[in-house]
Design a protein around this motif. Structure first.
Motif, mmCIF file in Angstrom:
data_model
loop_
_atom_site.group_PDB
_atom_site.id
_atom_site.type_symbol
_atom_site.label_atom_id
_atom_site.label_comp_id
_atom_site.label_asym_id
_atom_site.label_seq_id
_atom_site.Cartn_x
_atom_site.Cartn_y
_atom_site.Cartn_z
ATOM 1 N N ILE A 37 0.827 -1.202 0.000
ATOM 2 C CA ILE A 37 0.000 0.000 0.000
ATOM 3 C C ILE A 37 0.860 1.250 0.000
ATOM 4 C CG2 ILE A 37 -1.950 -1.140 1.133
ATOM 5 C CD1 ILE A 37 -1.119 0.324 3.708
ATOM 6 N N GLY A 38 0.248 2.335 -0.443
ATOM 7 C CA GLY A 38 0.960 3.607 -0.504
ATOM 8 C C GLY A 38 0.231 4.525 -1.465
ATOM 9 N N PRO A 39 0.502 5.848 -1.364
ATOM 10 C CA PRO A 39 -0.201 6.783 -2.250
ATOM 11 C C PRO A 39 0.254 6.658 -3.704
ATOM 12 C CG PRO A 39 1.420 7.933 -0.904
ATOM 13 C CD PRO A 39 1.417 6.521 -0.434
ATOM 14 N N ASN A 40 -0.448 7.361 -4.617
ATOM 15 C CA ASN A 40 -0.048 7.368 -6.034
ATOM 16 C C ASN A 40 1.389 7.823 -6.180
ATOM 17 O OD1 ASN A 40 -3.289 8.689 -6.724
ATOM 18 N ND2 ASN A 40 -2.579 6.618 -7.103
ATOM 19 N N GLY A 41 2.111 7.188 -7.067
ATOM 20 C CA GLY A 41 3.470 7.627 -7.356
ATOM 21 C C GLY A 41 4.480 7.253 -6.282
ATOM 22 N N LEU A 202 -8.087 0.069 1.066
ATOM 23 C CA LEU A 202 -7.369 -0.197 2.316
ATOM 24 C C LEU A 202 -8.160 -1.098 3.247
ATOM 25 C CD1 LEU A 202 -5.943 3.387 2.808
ATOM 26 C CD2 LEU A 202 -4.730 1.359 2.003
ATOM 27 N N ASN A 203 -9.482 -0.996 3.174
ATOM 28 C CA ASN A 203 -10.296 -1.861 4.026
ATOM 29 C C ASN A 203 -10.122 -3.329 3.662
ATOM 30 O OD1 ASN A 203 -11.766 -0.254 5.995
ATOM 31 N ND2 ASN A 203 -12.580 0.791 4.180
ATOM 32 N N LEU A 204 -10.140 -3.607 2.365
ATOM 33 C CA LEU A 204 -9.928 -4.987 1.910
ATOM 34 C C LEU A 204 -8.533 -5.459 2.300
ATOM 35 C CD1 LEU A 204 -11.441 -5.528 -1.648
ATOM 36 C CD2 LEU A 204 -12.104 -6.577 0.510
ATOM 37 N N GLY A 224 4.685 -5.294 8.219
ATOM 38 C CA GLY A 224 4.239 -6.097 9.352
ATOM 39 C C GLY A 224 2.763 -6.424 9.322
ATOM 40 N N ASN A 225 2.281 -6.913 10.434
ATOM 41 C CA ASN A 225 0.891 -7.267 10.602
ATOM 42 C C ASN A 225 -0.013 -6.041 10.356
ATOM 43 O OD1 ASN A 225 -1.580 -7.469 12.393
ATOM 44 N ND2 ASN A 225 -0.796 -9.573 12.380
ATOM 45 N N PRO A 226 -1.159 -6.216 9.664
ATOM 46 C CA PRO A 226 -2.018 -5.067 9.373
ATOM 47 C C PRO A 226 -2.405 -4.274 10.628
ATOM 48 C CG PRO A 226 -2.949 -7.094 8.450
ATOM 49 C CD PRO A 226 -1.636 -7.443 9.040
ATOM 50 N N ASN A 227 -2.650 -4.972 11.723
ATOM 51 C CA ASN A 227 -3.032 -4.266 12.945
ATOM 52 C C ASN A 227 -1.928 -3.363 13.466
ATOM 53 O OD1 ASN A 227 -5.733 -4.873 13.636
ATOM 54 N ND2 ASN A 227 -5.071 -7.012 13.953
ATOM 55 N N LYS A 228 -0.710 -3.773 13.215
ATOM 56 C CA LYS A 228 0.430 -2.993 13.689
ATOM 57 C C LYS A 228 0.734 -1.836 12.731
ATOM 58 C CE LYS A 228 5.226 -3.225 13.493
ATOM 59 N NZ LYS A 228 5.963 -3.710 12.388
ATOM 60 N N ASP A 244 -10.680 7.263 11.012
ATOM 61 C CA ASP A 244 -11.204 6.662 12.218
ATOM 62 C C ASP A 244 -10.925 5.170 12.127
ATOM 63 O OD1 ASP A 244 -12.348 6.962 14.583
ATOM 64 O OD2 ASP A 244 -14.364 7.438 13.854
ATOM 65 N N ILE A 245 -10.208 4.606 13.079
ATOM 66 C CA ILE A 245 -9.880 3.193 12.984
ATOM 67 C C ILE A 245 -10.793 2.392 13.892
ATOM 68 C CG2 ILE A 245 -8.102 1.453 13.350
ATOM 69 C CD1 ILE A 245 -6.049 3.611 12.702
ATOM 70 N N ILE A 246 -11.517 1.437 13.293
ATOM 71 C CA ILE A 246 -12.365 0.558 14.082
ATOM 72 C C ILE A 246 -11.638 -0.769 14.147
ATOM 73 C CG2 ILE A 246 -14.690 -0.395 14.296
ATOM 74 C CD1 ILE A 246 -15.229 1.815 11.911
ATOM 75 N N LYS A 247 -10.989 -1.037 15.245
ATOM 76 C CA LYS A 247 -10.098 -2.192 15.392
ATOM 77 C C LYS A 247 -10.753 -3.489 14.909
ATOM 78 C CE LYS A 247 -5.891 -1.636 17.161
ATOM 79 N NZ LYS A 247 -4.938 -1.639 16.081
ATOM 80 N N GLY A 248 -10.056 -4.209 14.063
ATOM 81 C CA GLY A 248 -10.548 -5.500 13.611
ATOM 82 C C GLY A 248 -11.576 -5.405 12.503
ATOM 83 N N LYS A 249 -12.039 -4.192 12.187
ATOM 84 C CA LYS A 249 -13.056 -4.066 11.139
ATOM 85 C C LYS A 249 -12.560 -3.262 9.946
ATOM 86 C CE LYS A 249 -17.269 -4.982 13.585
ATOM 87 N NZ LYS A 249 -18.282 -4.410 14.454
ATOM 88 N N GLY A 250 -12.015 -2.095 10.192
ATOM 89 C CA GLY A 250 -11.553 -1.300 9.070
ATOM 90 C C GLY A 250 -11.442 0.169 9.416
ATOM 91 N N PHE A 251 -11.582 0.988 8.414
ATOM 92 C CA PHE A 251 -11.343 2.420 8.604
ATOM 93 C C PHE A 251 -12.484 3.227 8.032
ATOM 94 C CE2 PHE A 251 -7.728 0.103 6.953
ATOM 95 C CZ PHE A 251 -7.002 -0.035 8.132
ATOM 96 N N PHE A 252 -12.605 4.405 8.566
ATOM 97 C CA PHE A 252 -13.518 5.366 7.995
ATOM 98 C C PHE A 252 -12.715 6.633 7.778
ATOM 99 C CE2 PHE A 252 -16.908 8.532 8.163
ATOM 100 C CZ PHE A 252 -17.739 8.004 7.200
ATOM 101 N N ILE A 253 -12.554 7.013 6.511
ATOM 102 C CA ILE A 253 -11.724 8.178 6.203
ATOM 103 C C ILE A 253 -12.538 9.436 6.492
ATOM 104 C CG2 ILE A 253 -10.335 9.332 4.451
ATOM 105 C CD1 ILE A 253 -9.358 6.518 5.007
ATOM 106 N N LEU A 254 -12.020 10.319 7.364
ATOM 107 C CA LEU A 254 -12.783 11.498 7.779
ATOM 108 C C LEU A 254 -12.510 12.703 6.892
ATOM 109 C CD1 LEU A 254 -12.159 11.091 11.602
ATOM 110 C CD2 LEU A 254 -14.290 10.605 10.370
ATOM 111 N N ASP A 255 -11.223 13.027 6.744
ATOM 112 C CA ASP A 255 -10.914 14.247 5.993
ATOM 113 C C ASP A 255 -9.457 14.204 5.544
ATOM 114 O OD1 ASP A 255 -11.330 16.606 4.822
ATOM 115 O OD2 ASP A 255 -11.511 17.794 6.663
ATOM 116 N N ASN A 256 -9.124 15.064 4.586
ATOM 117 C CA ASN A 256 -7.731 15.124 4.166
ATOM 118 C C ASN A 256 -6.946 16.083 5.057
ATOM 119 O OD1 ASN A 256 -9.235 17.283 3.008
ATOM 120 N ND2 ASN A 256 -7.467 17.726 1.727
#
Lengths: 258, 348
Positions: A37-41, A202-204, A224-228, A244-256
């Protein structure tokens, strides 16, 4: 002791004067689903291309199963490693099943007909990728997401030990993405396939990866491990967003973040 | 299993179509040798052909000498040339389209044909000015070959033998040679008509010498093309994909570049520039049957041969002063292709 299938040492690459990858070092563990994972470019696709030999590295070493990857013949490499890119296309009207059968190429001699066993494999993979129902349609007649599934089927028919995916699923709908990611994860867990996938979802990546390689501006940020790895600082520093990180479930992107 | 059975059925369909076309082609050869100013029936023509082919004097003795000469030395070489030039151009077209990943490519895209035309024009000019008898066909072939080398060299220096580089190099060298041809035409003054007629493409009065040039090149080229057809199929998915599927892309590219160009060179040297066969035939076959080059290449050979030979015999038999067949193929083939293109169901 880690059982690594691939070792990348001091990998450097630049397009002209602008460096894309700087001194990348990592080990890919056998039988793991790894997301890049990582941003464009940031150099994700470049790394995939260097591994599968589309680009030639400036410096460094890539070894596959202890052997320098440049020393492995094209044909032998095709039996071990394959790659799926994003938005594949073919101008010529091949049928979907003919396209999938092309995956058998490294396993067949030139004039050997396709055996019944091989046809069974083709059928099996096409059922799994949900492509059998349009097997005799032409690749020019189906949608982009459907074509990506056909290409995935072709790659699986190739029976690789190490599968590279460069945003291979970005054109698929949510349902297909989850079904296929689960299927591939199953092959990783049960058959020992190794997967290195560039993933913008990123959620997947979080849910299905055994390991995350985060890369930023051509350098490895963390492994490393995704949780870490996938914590608030990663989102802030690498992706420049607040999440917003919901442990074990995923993320909710709030703002840039600017 | 339904879809799998369907797939097997499609493969059989292509085989049947191929055998059917082959039978038609052979029948046409015999039929056309019987047609012309001198009336010789289908079965008489067939007897002369078998008699000559197997050297059976008993059969030949029942015919007049000039009948045998007309069938064997005048009509047959022209018909064979038509079959192999048409087939060769169609095969080269199929190869170039797949190799360059461009459905609009044809045997003339890389400028090899312009090279052949330049060589032929030059030989014709020298023959006119110095009253010599330079072999036009050999000149054409040699120049086509030199052009191929030049195009490969330029494309390679321009960044590698990729589709776009090859096409651009072909266009650049092709246009320089075109200007050269114009210059030769101008120099030829009032004798220009010989050059103009050669360029328009014709199979009139072709002899066994022409057959000996075109048949081996087209046959061997076609066989090589057939041999590597699976690799070519995979190349249409793009060079990078082809390599991850285990295809030696550099080798495959070079093989098809050389084979396609040599076939084109042989065809053009013998017949001049005959348009449209090389573009249209592969398209029609892809549309009707399959894109699989293993089927497509042999079918192109047979259908291309049939189409050009029918067109050529049409010009030979129905026009009082012969229209060059190159003009006819484009005049009839163009609108036909237009019709197919407009009425297609967006499949190619």
């Amino acid at each position: 002791m880690r059982d690594s299938i691939m070792k990348i040492e001091n990998l450097n690459f630049s397009y002209g004067d602008s460096p894309v990858l700087i001194d990348v070092n990592c080990e890919i563990e056998r039988g793991k689903f790894i997301s890049l994972i990582g941003p464009n470019g940031s150099g994700k696709s470049t790394m995939i291309r260097l591994i599968c030999g589309i680009l030639e590295k400036d410096q460094g070493n890539i070894t596959y199963k202890g052997q320098n990857i440049d020393d492995i013949s094209i044909r032998h490499r095709a039996k071990e490693i394959t790659v799926i890119h994003q938005r594949e296309k073919n101008e010529f009207p091949f049928s979907c099943i003919d396209t999938v059968i092309m995956g058998l190429h490294p396993h067949r001699n030139r004039f050997e007909p396709v055996t019944e066993d091989q046809l069974c494999l083709v059928k099996d993979v096409m059922i799994k990728t949900n492509t059998l129902q349009f097997a005799s349609k032409l690749t020019t007649e189906i949608s982009g997401g459907e074509l990506q599934r056909v290409i995935l089927a072709r790659a699986l028919v190739q029976q690789p030990k190490f599968l590279l995916m460069d945003e291979a699923m970005s054109d698929m709908d949510v349902n297909a993405k989850i079904i296929l990611t689960k299927m591939i994860k199953e092959m990783v867990d049960e058959k020992g396939l190794t997967v290195l996938a560039v993933n913008h979802d990123l959620n997947l990546a979080y849910r299905f990866s055994d390991e995350i390689i985060a890369i930023n501006e051509g350098e490895i940020y963390d492994i490393g491990n995704p949780n870490k790895v996938m914590d608030e600082t990663l989102f802030e520093k690498v992706f420049r967003v607040k999440a917003d990180i919901i442990k074990g479930k995923g993320f909710f992107i709030l703002d840039n973040i600017n | 299993m339904n879809q799998i059975e369907q797939h097997k059925k499609n493969k059989k369909k292509s085989l049947v179509a191929g055998l059917l076309l082959l039978a038609i082609a052979i029948l046409l050869v015999v039929f056309f040798t019987g047609q012309g100013a001198m009336e010789i029936g289908f079965f008489d023509a067939q007897k002369i052909l078998t008699g000559k082919f197997f050297g059976t004097e008993d059969i030949l003795n029942t015919f007049k000498e000039n009948e045998i000469a007309v069938v064997w030395d005048i009509r047959l070489p022209r018909i064979i040339c038509g079959m192999f030039v048409g087939g060769g151009l169609a095969m080269a077209g199929a190869m170039f389209q797949s190799l360059l990943r461009n459905p609009l490519a044809d045997p003339y895209t890389l400028g090899v044909s312009t090279g052949a035309a330049f060589g032929a024009s030059l030989a014709l000019l020298i023959n006119i000015i110095f009253a010599m008898y330079l072999p036009i066909t050999l000149f054409a072939f040699a120049f086509a070959f030199v052009t191929l080398i030049l195009v490969i060299f330029v494309a390679n220096r321009g960044g590698g033998l990729y589709s776009s580089n090859l096409i651009i190099a072909g266009i650049i060298i092709g246009s320089i040679l075109s200007a050269g041809i114009s210059f030769i035409k101008m120099t030829a003054g009032e004798n220009v008509s010989a050059i103009v007629f050669w360029l328009m493409g014709s199979l009139a009065s072709r002899s066994w010498t022409d057959v000996y040039i075109v048949v081996p090149v087209v046959l061997i080229g076609g066989l090589i093309g057939y041999y590597f057809a699976n690799d070519l199929n995979i190349m249409t998915a793009g060079e990078n994909n082809a390599r991850t599927l285990g295809v030696n892309t550099k080798r495959t590219r070079l093989i098809y570049l050389i084979v396609g160009s040599l076939i084109t060179a042989a065809c053009v040297s013998v017949s001049g520039i005959i348009g449209f066969v090389g573009l249209v035939i592969p398209h029609l076959l892809r549309y009707w049957l399959t894109s699989d080059n293993r089927t497509l290449i042999p079918l192109c050979m047979v259908l291309g041969g049939i189409i050009l030979s029918v067109a050529d015999n049409f010009t030979r038999l129905f026009f009082i002063s012969e229209v060059p067949v190159g003009v006819l193929t484009t005049l009839i083939g163009g609108p036909f292709f237009l019709y197919v293109f407009i009425s297609r169901d967006r499949r190619f």
